[in-house]
Design a protein around this motif. Structure first.
Motif, PDB file in Angstrom:
ATOM      1  N   LEU A 295       0.863  -1.173   0.000  1.00 49.79           N
ATOM      2  CA  LEU A 295       0.000   0.000   0.000  1.00 49.79           C
ATOM      3  C   LEU A 295       0.906   1.231   0.000  1.00 49.79           C
ATOM      4  CD1 LEU A 295      -3.144   0.666   2.213  1.00 49.79           C
ATOM      5  CD2 LEU A 295      -1.509   2.467   1.677  1.00 49.79           C
ATOM      6  N   PHE A 296       0.942   1.925  -1.131  1.00 50.95           N
ATOM      7  CA  PHE A 296       1.711   3.163  -1.225  1.00 50.95           C
ATOM      8  C   PHE A 296       0.885   4.294  -0.616  1.00 50.95           C
ATOM      9  CE2 PHE A 296       3.666   0.921  -4.904  1.00 50.95           C
ATOM     10  CZ  PHE A 296       4.990   1.010  -4.498  1.00 50.95           C
ATOM     11  N   LEU A 297       1.419   4.924   0.415  1.00 53.71           N
ATOM     12  CA  LEU A 297       0.755   6.073   1.006  1.00 53.71           C
ATOM     13  C   LEU A 297       1.500   7.333   0.572  1.00 53.71           C
ATOM     14  CD1 LEU A 297      -1.597   6.871   2.824  1.00 53.71           C
ATOM     15  CD2 LEU A 297       0.000   6.925   4.752  1.00 53.71           C
ATOM     16  N   LEU A 298       0.791   8.198  -0.155  1.00 45.85           N
ATOM     17  CA  LEU A 298       1.390   9.406  -0.706  1.00 45.85           C
ATOM     18  C   LEU A 298       0.852  10.643  -0.008  1.00 45.85           C
ATOM     19  CD1 LEU A 298       1.149   8.655  -4.551  1.00 45.85           C
ATOM     20  CD2 LEU A 298       3.008   8.071  -2.980  1.00 45.85           C
ATOM     21  N   ASP A 299       1.712  11.640   0.123  1.00 41.79           N
ATOM     22  CA  ASP A 299       1.317  12.957   0.593  1.00 41.79           C
ATOM     23  C   ASP A 299       0.670  13.693  -0.586  1.00 41.79           C
ATOM     24  OD1 ASP A 299       1.431  15.793   1.188  1.00 41.79           O
ATOM     25  OD2 ASP A 299       2.799  15.307   2.818  1.00 41.79           O
ATOM     26  N   VAL A 300      -0.485  14.274  -0.375  1.00 44.42           N
ATOM     27  CA  VAL A 300      -1.207  14.939  -1.459  1.00 44.42           C
ATOM     28  C   VAL A 300      -0.385  16.065  -2.092  1.00 44.42           C
ATOM     29  CG1 VAL A 300      -2.357  16.661   0.001  1.00 44.42           C
ATOM     30  CG2 VAL A 300      -3.498  15.831  -2.077  1.00 44.42           C
ATOM     31  N   PHE A 301       0.601  16.585  -1.357  1.00 41.75           N
ATOM     32  CA  PHE A 301       1.431  17.667  -1.872  1.00 41.75           C
ATOM     33  C   PHE A 301       2.733  17.175  -2.508  1.00 41.75           C
ATOM     34  CE2 PHE A 301      -0.955  19.451   1.745  1.00 41.75           C
ATOM     35  CZ  PHE A 301      -1.646  20.458   1.085  1.00 41.75           C
ATOM     36  N   GLN A 302       2.961  15.857  -2.509  1.00 43.15           N
ATOM     37  CA  GLN A 302       4.241  15.317  -2.980  1.00 43.15           C
ATOM     38  C   GLN A 302       4.031  14.172  -3.980  1.00 43.15           C
ATOM     39  OE1 GLN A 302       7.075  16.610  -1.936  1.00 43.15           O
ATOM     40  NE2 GLN A 302       6.718  17.530   0.060  1.00 43.15           N
TER      41      GLN A 302
ATOM     42  N   ASN B  34      -6.250  22.237  -1.460  1.00 39.76           N
ATOM     43  CA  ASN B  34      -7.331  22.953  -2.135  1.00 39.76           C
ATOM     44  C   ASN B  34      -7.809  22.159  -3.350  1.00 39.76           C
ATOM     45  OD1 ASN B  34      -5.574  23.490  -4.340  1.00 39.76           O
ATOM     46  ND2 ASN B  34      -4.832  25.357  -3.345  1.00 39.76           N
ATOM     47  N   GLU B  35      -8.812  22.674  -4.016  1.00 45.47           N
ATOM     48  CA  GLU B  35      -9.439  21.945  -5.127  1.00 45.47           C
ATOM     49  C   GLU B  35      -8.473  21.720  -6.286  1.00 45.47           C
ATOM     50  OE1 GLU B  35     -13.414  22.227  -8.001  1.00 45.47           O
ATOM     51  OE2 GLU B  35     -13.081  23.685  -6.390  1.00 45.47           O
ATOM     52  N   ASP B  36      -7.623  22.694  -6.583  1.00 47.23           N
ATOM     53  CA  ASP B  36      -6.674  22.548  -7.687  1.00 47.23           C
ATOM     54  C   ASP B  36      -5.688  21.411  -7.434  1.00 47.23           C
ATOM     55  OD1 ASP B  36      -7.821  24.615  -9.082  1.00 47.23           O
ATOM     56  OD2 ASP B  36      -6.398  26.137  -8.384  1.00 47.23           O
ATOM     57  N   ILE B  37      -5.194  21.321  -6.213  1.00 45.22           N
ATOM     58  CA  ILE B  37      -4.245  20.256  -5.874  1.00 45.22           C
ATOM     59  C   ILE B  37      -4.936  18.902  -5.936  1.00 45.22           C
ATOM     60  CG2 ILE B  37      -2.866  19.285  -3.990  1.00 45.22           C
ATOM     61  CD1 ILE B  37      -2.189  22.153  -3.164  1.00 45.22           C
TER      62      ILE B  37
ATOM     63  N   GLU C 194      -5.903  13.672  -8.600  1.00 42.70           N
ATOM     64  CA  GLU C 194      -6.867  12.737  -9.178  1.00 42.70           C
ATOM     65  C   GLU C 194      -6.550  12.443 -10.637  1.00 42.70           C
ATOM     66  OE1 GLU C 194     -10.578  14.636  -8.453  1.00 42.70           O
ATOM     67  OE2 GLU C 194     -10.659  14.024  -6.330  1.00 42.70           O
ATOM     68  N   TYR C 195      -6.000  13.429 -11.332  1.00 50.08           N
ATOM     69  CA  TYR C 195      -5.573  13.221 -12.720  1.00 50.08           C
ATOM     70  C   TYR C 195      -4.352  12.314 -12.779  1.00 50.08           C
ATOM     71  CZ  TYR C 195      -3.583  14.185 -17.318  1.00 50.08           C
ATOM     72  OH  TYR C 195      -3.043  14.045 -18.581  1.00 50.08           O
ATOM     73  N   LEU C 196      -3.386  12.529 -11.869  1.00 50.69           N
ATOM     74  CA  LEU C 196      -2.152  11.738 -11.860  1.00 50.69           C
ATOM     75  C   LEU C 196      -2.397  10.314 -11.382  1.00 50.69           C
ATOM     76  CD1 LEU C 196       0.373  14.343 -10.396  1.00 50.69           C
ATOM     77  CD2 LEU C 196       0.245  13.537 -12.761  1.00 50.69           C
ATOM     78  N   PHE C 197      -3.325  10.152 -10.426  1.00 53.66           N
ATOM     79  CA  PHE C 197      -3.566   8.837  -9.815  1.00 53.66           C
ATOM     80  C   PHE C 197      -5.062   8.542  -9.828  1.00 53.66           C
ATOM     81  CE2 PHE C 197       0.125  10.809  -7.700  1.00 53.66           C
ATOM     82  CZ  PHE C 197       1.116   9.910  -8.072  1.00 53.66           C
TER      83      PHE C 197
END
Length: 363
Positions: A143-150, A249-252, A257-260
């Motif tokens: 399970l890859f856990l990613l930071d939404v900012f990274q 925020n919504e843009d991030i 969501e586009y990348l993953f």
């Protein structure tokens, strides 16, 4: 020149060589050499660190490894979904050991391991990377856990696992290499290959395999051929969970969501969408149910064994009692995997969901 310098030189040559039919042979040999050099680095790192990894006993029906950079929230997620007590902090490397937790979900007992954060260079031993990777290699799911900012962390993580011989979301190539004492290399295929016989022989030669019969049933590339030759690759499914959505925020969020597109988005701290994570883990483990039937009796249809797909009769024996495999005589199987009801089966018989199993053990 040391091994790292050799690796850099080979990588540079691969990078500057345009790939085409004329250069494929040269690049193939370079990739084989690169894999061999990296394996030397891995072995040295394992020897230096003791090579044993962390002492973690596998338990339950399956094991999930939480993989991510330091401070992405692995400890918080583990605590929220399992009730484990993994230390949580806002600074890097809070988790310095492997922390196990248990997720009881839909009749399955799932071991979840919070491992120290992986960093760039982990496959070569940096940041106790070799010990962490040893745990990941023995898991049933990553399970890859990613930071939404990274989002860039994901490429680093999968590259480190790839360099350590962990192949994600794929299956082993259908290739068999049988070494011989003499006669050179003979190649048999069941389909037309992109690889030439000369390239296959050149790659084998890089590993001092000059006499062998090679049977290929997949249209493999040179990297997959190298994996087969190395013989130490593990194939593990993986999933992606993106954390800290409450801070974005919504843009991030739209970008992530586009990348993953297949990721599950959560806030472990705010306990947002954690039930979806549990569902994702359970569904990704491909559990099946096997019902035990005593000889001459009725099967226990209320409490099946929950096991991962691909389980054999031998695996069931080992799970039930350490002596069952040694004392095994035969088994009887009813269900989808049996050719007929009550089929006699050996230790290597693969079971399917809903099978009934009777084990006949020497007394």
């Amino acid at each position: 020149m040391g091994i790292q310098e050799d690796i850099q030189a080979v990588e540079d040559e691969i990078r500057k060589t345009s790939y085409n039919k004329a250069t494929s042979h040269h690049i193939g040999r370079l990739k084989a050499k690169l894999a061999r050099l990296r394996e030397e680095v891995v072995k040295k790192a394992s020897t230096k660190s003791g090579g044993d990894g962390y002492s973690v006993k596998k338990s339950g029906d399956a094991t999930v490894a939480l993989v991510g950079f330091p401070s992405v929230g692995k400890s918080t997620l583990l605590n929220k979904i399992t009730g484990a007590n993994s230390e949580v902090g806002d600074y890097e490397f809070t988790t310095l050991d492997v922390i196990p937790g248990v997720l009881d979900y839909k009749d399955a007992t799932i071991q979840v391991l919070d491992v120290p954060g992986l960093v760039r260079g982990a496959a070569s031993g940096r940041g106790r990377g070799r010990e962490v990777i040893a745990v990941v290699r023995n898991s049933n799911l990553v399970l890859f856990l990613l930071d939404v900012f990274q989002p860039e962390h994901y490429k680093v993580l999968i590259q480190e696992l790839y360099d350590a011989g962990i192949r994600l979301n794929t299956t082993p190539p259908d290739v068999v290499i049988k070494r011989k004492d003499r006669g050179g290399v003979t190649i048999s295929t069941t389909m037309e290959l992109e690889l030439t016989d000369d390239l296959i022989k050149a790659v084998l030669g890089e590993y001092k395999i000059h006499n062998a019969h090679v049977l290929i049933r997949d249209n493999i590339n040179v990297d997959e051929l190298i994996d087969v030759i190395m013989g130490n690759r593990v194939y593990v499914p993986s999933i992606i969970v993106v954390n800290k959505v409450d801070l974005a925020n919504e843009d991030i969020l739209n970008k992530m969501e586009y990348l993953f597109p297949d990721a599950t988005f959560i806030s472990a701290n705010e306990e947002k969408n954690l039930e979806a994570v549990k569902d994702l883990i359970y569904d990704s483990l491909d559990f099946i149910r096997v019902y035990l039937k005593p000889q001459g009796g009725l099967a226990d249809m209320d409490e099946p064994l929950i096991v991962t797909d691909g389980v054999t009769v031998g695996d069931i024996c080992e799970r039930l009692h350490r002596d069952f495999r040694d004392k095994f005589r035969y088994s009887q199987v009813w269900g989808a995997s049996a050719k007929h009801p009550g089929q006699r089966a050996g230790l290597d018989h693969y079971l399917e969901d809903g099978d009934l199993l009777t084990l006949i053990i020497q007394k």
